[in-house]
Design a protein around this motif. Structure first.
Motif, PDB file in Angstrom:
ATOM      1  N   VAL A   1      -7.805  -1.409  -7.328  1.00 35.06           N
ATOM      2  CA  VAL A   1      -8.106  -0.600  -6.139  1.00 35.06           C
ATOM      3  C   VAL A   1      -7.362  -1.158  -4.929  1.00 35.06           C
ATOM      4  N   ASN A   2      -7.222  -2.471  -4.885  1.00 42.25           N
ATOM      5  CA  ASN A   2      -6.399  -3.088  -3.839  1.00 42.25           C
ATOM      6  C   ASN A   2      -5.873  -4.424  -4.342  1.00 42.25           C
TER       7      ASN A   2
ATOM      8  N   ALA B   1     -11.956  -5.185  -4.183  1.00 37.07           N
ATOM      9  CA  ALA B   1     -12.983  -4.152  -4.351  1.00 37.07           C
ATOM     10  C   ALA B   1     -13.696  -4.306  -5.692  1.00 37.07           C
ATOM     11  N   LEU B   2     -12.936  -4.534  -6.748  1.00 37.77           N
ATOM     12  CA  LEU B   2     -13.545  -4.672  -8.072  1.00 37.77           C
ATOM     13  C   LEU B   2     -13.871  -6.131  -8.389  1.00 37.77           C
TER      14      LEU B   2
ATOM     15  N   ASN C   1     -13.452  -2.275   1.818  1.00 33.24           N
ATOM     16  CA  ASN C   1     -13.290  -1.776   0.457  1.00 33.24           C
ATOM     17  C   ASN C   1     -14.373  -2.322  -0.456  1.00 33.24           C
ATOM     18  N   ALA C   2     -14.733  -3.562  -0.205  1.00 33.00           N
ATOM     19  CA  ALA C   2     -15.653  -4.212  -1.122  1.00 33.00           C
ATOM     20  C   ALA C   2     -17.106  -3.949  -0.777  1.00 33.00           C
TER      21      ALA C   2
ATOM     22  N   MET D   1      -4.679   3.616   5.033  1.00 31.23           N
ATOM     23  CA  MET D   1      -5.087   4.086   3.702  1.00 31.23           C
ATOM     24  C   MET D   1      -6.234   3.183   3.263  1.00 31.23           C
TER      25      MET D   1
ATOM     26  N   PRO E   1      -1.504   8.986  -5.631  1.00 30.73           N
ATOM     27  CA  PRO E   1      -1.487   9.217  -4.178  1.00 30.73           C
ATOM     28  C   PRO E   1      -0.132   9.736  -3.714  1.00 30.73           C
ATOM     29  N   GLU E   2       0.948   9.239  -4.330  1.00 35.34           N
ATOM     30  CA  GLU E   2       2.290   9.675  -3.907  1.00 35.34           C
ATOM     31  C   GLU E   2       2.450  11.189  -4.090  1.00 35.34           C
TER      32      GLU E   2
ATOM     33  N   PHE F   1       0.632  12.824  -1.264  1.00 33.16           N
ATOM     34  CA  PHE F   1       1.387  12.775   0.005  1.00 33.16           C
ATOM     35  C   PHE F   1       2.416  13.902   0.006  1.00 33.16           C
TER      36      PHE F   1
ATOM     37  N   MET G   1      -9.001  10.223  -9.044  1.00 29.97           N
ATOM     38  CA  MET G   1      -9.018   9.913  -7.605  1.00 29.97           C
ATOM     39  C   MET G   1      -9.195  11.175  -6.768  1.00 29.97           C
TER      40      MET G   1
ATOM     41  N   LEU H   1     -12.820   7.121  -7.536  1.00 32.33           N
ATOM     42  CA  LEU H   1     -12.167   6.413  -6.433  1.00 32.33           C
ATOM     43  C   LEU H   1     -11.783   7.436  -5.370  1.00 32.33           C
TER      44      LEU H   1
ATOM     45  N   GLU I   1       0.858  -1.194   0.000  1.00 36.85           N
ATOM     46  CA  GLU I   1       0.000   0.000   0.000  1.00 36.85           C
ATOM     47  C   GLU I   1       0.887   1.235   0.000  1.00 36.85           C
ATOM     48  N   PHE I   2       0.248   2.388   0.149  1.00 34.29           N
ATOM     49  CA  PHE I   2       0.936   3.685   0.281  1.00 34.29           C
ATOM     50  C   PHE I   2       1.809   3.976  -0.941  1.00 34.29           C
ATOM     51  N   SER I   3       1.350   3.547  -2.080  1.00 31.76           N
ATOM     52  CA  SER I   3       2.152   3.708  -3.286  1.00 31.76           C
ATOM     53  C   SER I   3       1.213   3.864  -4.471  1.00 31.76           C
ATOM     54  N   ASP I   4       1.720   4.441  -5.561  1.00 37.00           N
ATOM     55  CA  ASP I   4       0.898   4.564  -6.770  1.00 37.00           C
ATOM     56  C   ASP I   4       0.641   3.218  -7.416  1.00 37.00           C
ATOM     57  N   ASN I   5       1.585   2.291  -7.218  1.00 28.34           N
ATOM     58  CA  ASN I   5       1.464   0.964  -7.833  1.00 28.34           C
ATOM     59  C   ASN I   5       1.420  -0.101  -6.742  1.00 28.34           C
TER      60      ASN I   5
ATOM     61  N   HIS J   1      -1.230  -0.041 -11.239  1.00 29.69           N
ATOM     62  CA  HIS J   1      -1.401   1.342 -10.788  1.00 29.69           C
ATOM     63  C   HIS J   1      -2.744   1.440 -10.079  1.00 29.69           C
ATOM     64  N   LEU J   2      -2.786   2.245  -9.033  1.00 29.49           N
ATOM     65  CA  LEU J   2      -4.029   2.421  -8.289  1.00 29.49           C
ATOM     66  C   LEU J   2      -5.065   3.102  -9.174  1.00 29.49           C
ATOM     67  N   GLY J   3      -6.228   2.512  -9.301  1.00 30.99           N
ATOM     68  CA  GLY J   3      -7.287   3.091 -10.115  1.00 30.99           C
ATOM     69  C   GLY J   3      -8.250   2.031 -10.592  1.00 30.99           C
ATOM     70  N   ARG J   4      -9.129   2.441 -11.508  1.00 27.46           N
ATOM     71  CA  ARG J   4     -10.169   1.515 -11.957  1.00 27.46           C
ATOM     72  C   ARG J   4     -10.096   1.257 -13.452  1.00 27.46           C
TER      73      ARG J   4
END
Lengths: 357, 119
Positions: free
Chosen positions: A100-101, A120-121, B18-19, B86, B69-70, B73, B46, B111, A69-73, A91-94
């Motif tokens: 998403v996770n 999530a998805l 999340n889900a 997070m 997100p980076e 931050f 986002m 998101l 976590e805590f990262s773009d990817n 990459h974080l997104g849809r």
């Protein structure tokens, strides 16, 4: 008459003392004299900052693959020799190639493919390891499951099908199977006949027997190592139990089934949290891997509870123990490369560790 | 050691949240400052909220829209080791209601990345 009474009392006590954890035959690991080796921790060059938010670790092509976590990817592939990030995916997104996770990383036994589920998805992203190392950021395949069947953390693509094993409620069978498009086909597989679980409510079974599942490619079997019970069950492709392996130390905590199988806090409802465990719970199996017809199961037990170490239990495809590998730290996720003699693990402080065997 | 035992549960609860999050939402005040980090402007997918708890007991929340997100931050002055949680929320109805006063400015957001940090 008094002697007969005494005899019956002794018999009752003996029966109580020798009470077995499972009905029917099972493999008692404590009855096997197997070699035990100590793995030695070695330093690596992956930076502490790179490992913040780490969940899982795998190794392939001499690289380390982590979810974080805590990262773009969400997935990073790292060269442990230099500590440099060799590739990033998800990459974080849809959008395409995004998630998403992602928590657990599944991997084929030849390590040519790896995958992670976006809870999530409700979709699985499957990657080709070499393509990722050559710079591709898109999955080989993304499969969206058409229904939620409990919290399916362990994913097992087998041929054209995708098998899952629920960690929490939502299904009353051990496994779910979807076709190649993610369409649910059926649930199957029985739960072990563990002491005290005969009258268990169906919705609670996936939580009581929550664990970690793998598909053993060499023998076409499934295996599940339990989170809270020191039990590894080996299944046929049809879902019948081939064997139950108990040990290496007895872990069978008390638990309480919650009515309705759901709880709520504030405005948030969480379904599937159907079992409350004894606060003095001892961790059993944290993680399970399969390579070359052998199971490698990360066991906590008393040492895991005390934070003083863990054991990789190596068994054959029937669950018969072959070797114990002792680790001086308590790992919660791991991967092993038996050919390279390497273990990578994540410890309870979310720090990446490397061991040599 | 409690952290060790709780990790698996936290992971699963986080996954379930999340889900399956089901909750009521409140719209962000129209005066809320939302920094657009996306290029071109308004293209971000986002909403990233960064809530910081300060050692003197006060707290503040900053809002960003972007695709990284980076980058949020960094803009919030938060380093990764300061992050305590997070959560990524996908409920589009919830996000739409939250951004009701900003729907023209941030129409692509699907998101919400909710970040907690300490300083």
């Amino acid at each position: 008459m008094r002697n007969t009474g005494l005899y019956l009392l002794l018999l009752t006590l003996c029966c109580a003392c020798s009470r077995e954890p499972l009905d029917g035959e099972f493999i008692d690991m404590s009855g096997y004299d197997v070699p035990c080796i100590e793995a030695v921790e070695v330093k690596h060059r992956v930076t502490e900052e790179e490992c913040y938010g780490i969940f899982d670790v795998r190794t392939a092509e001499g690289k380390v693959i982590i979810t974080k976590e805590f990262s773009d990817n969400l997935i990073h592939v790292i060269d442990p020799e230099s500590g440099a990030v060799a590739a990033t995916v998800l990459h974080l997104g849809r959008g395409p190639g995004e998630a998403v996770n992602s928590y657990y990383i599944g991997m084929s036994e030849d390590r040519s493919r790896f995958w992670a589920k976006d809870l999530a998805l409700n979709q699985i992203n499957i990657f080709d390891t070499r393509s990722v190392l050559q710079g591709s950021r898109q999955p080989l395949r993304t499969v969206r499951l058409n229904r939620y069947s409990g919290t399916e953390m362990d994913i097992m693509p087998v041929g054209d099908s995708i098998y899952t094993c629920s960690q929490l409620g939502g299904t009353v069978m051990r496994f779910n199977v979807y076709d190649s498009t993610g369409t649910y086909i059926r649930s199957f597989g029985t739960f072990p006949r563990l002491r005290g679980t005969a009258g268990l409510k169906d919705y609670a079974r996936p939580s009581v027997f929550g664990g970690h599942a793998v598909y053993m490619e060499d023998c076409s079997r499934f295996a599940v190592a339990n989170d809270c019970i020191s039990l590894i069950s080996i299944y046929s492709p049809e879902g019948t139990i081939i064997s139950n392996a108990w040990g290496p130390e007895e872990v069978l905590p008390m638990y309480e089934v919650k009515e309705g199988g759901s709880t709520g806090t504030g405005g948030v409802s969480i379904s599937g949290e159907s079992v409350g465990w004894d606060e003095e719970q001892i961790p059993a199996y944290y993680c399970l891997r399969s390579y070359g017809g052998k199971l490698y199961a990360l066991f906590g037990g008393t040492a895991g509870k005390e934070g003083s170490g863990s054991t990789v239990v190596v068994t054959d495809s029937n669950g018969i123990p072959q070797m114990y590998i002792r680790l001086d730290r308590t790992l919660i996720r791991f991967d092993i490369d038996p050919e390279r003699g390497t273990i990578w693990g994540v410890d309870s402080d979310n720090t990446l560790r490397q061991y040599r065997i | 050691m409690k952290r060790l035992l709780l990790l698996g549960l936290a992971l699963l609860v986080s996954a379930a949240l999340n889900a399956q999050i089901v909750t009521s939402s409140a719209a962000l005040d129209p005066e809320t400052v939302i920094t657009d980090l996306s290029e071109p402007e308004g293209s971000g997918t986002m909403l990233i909220s960064v809530s910081i708890d300060y050692s003197d007991g006060t707290d503040s929340t900053m809002y960003f829209v972007g695709n990284s997100p980076e980058a949020a931050f960094k803009a919030a002055g938060v380093s990764v080791p300061q992050i305590t949680n997070m959560t990524n929320i996908t409920n589009e109805d919830y996000i739409r209601r939250m951004l009701v006063h900003f729907k023209d400015r941030f129409s692509k957001v699907s998101l919400w990345v909710s970040v907690s940090a300490t300083e």
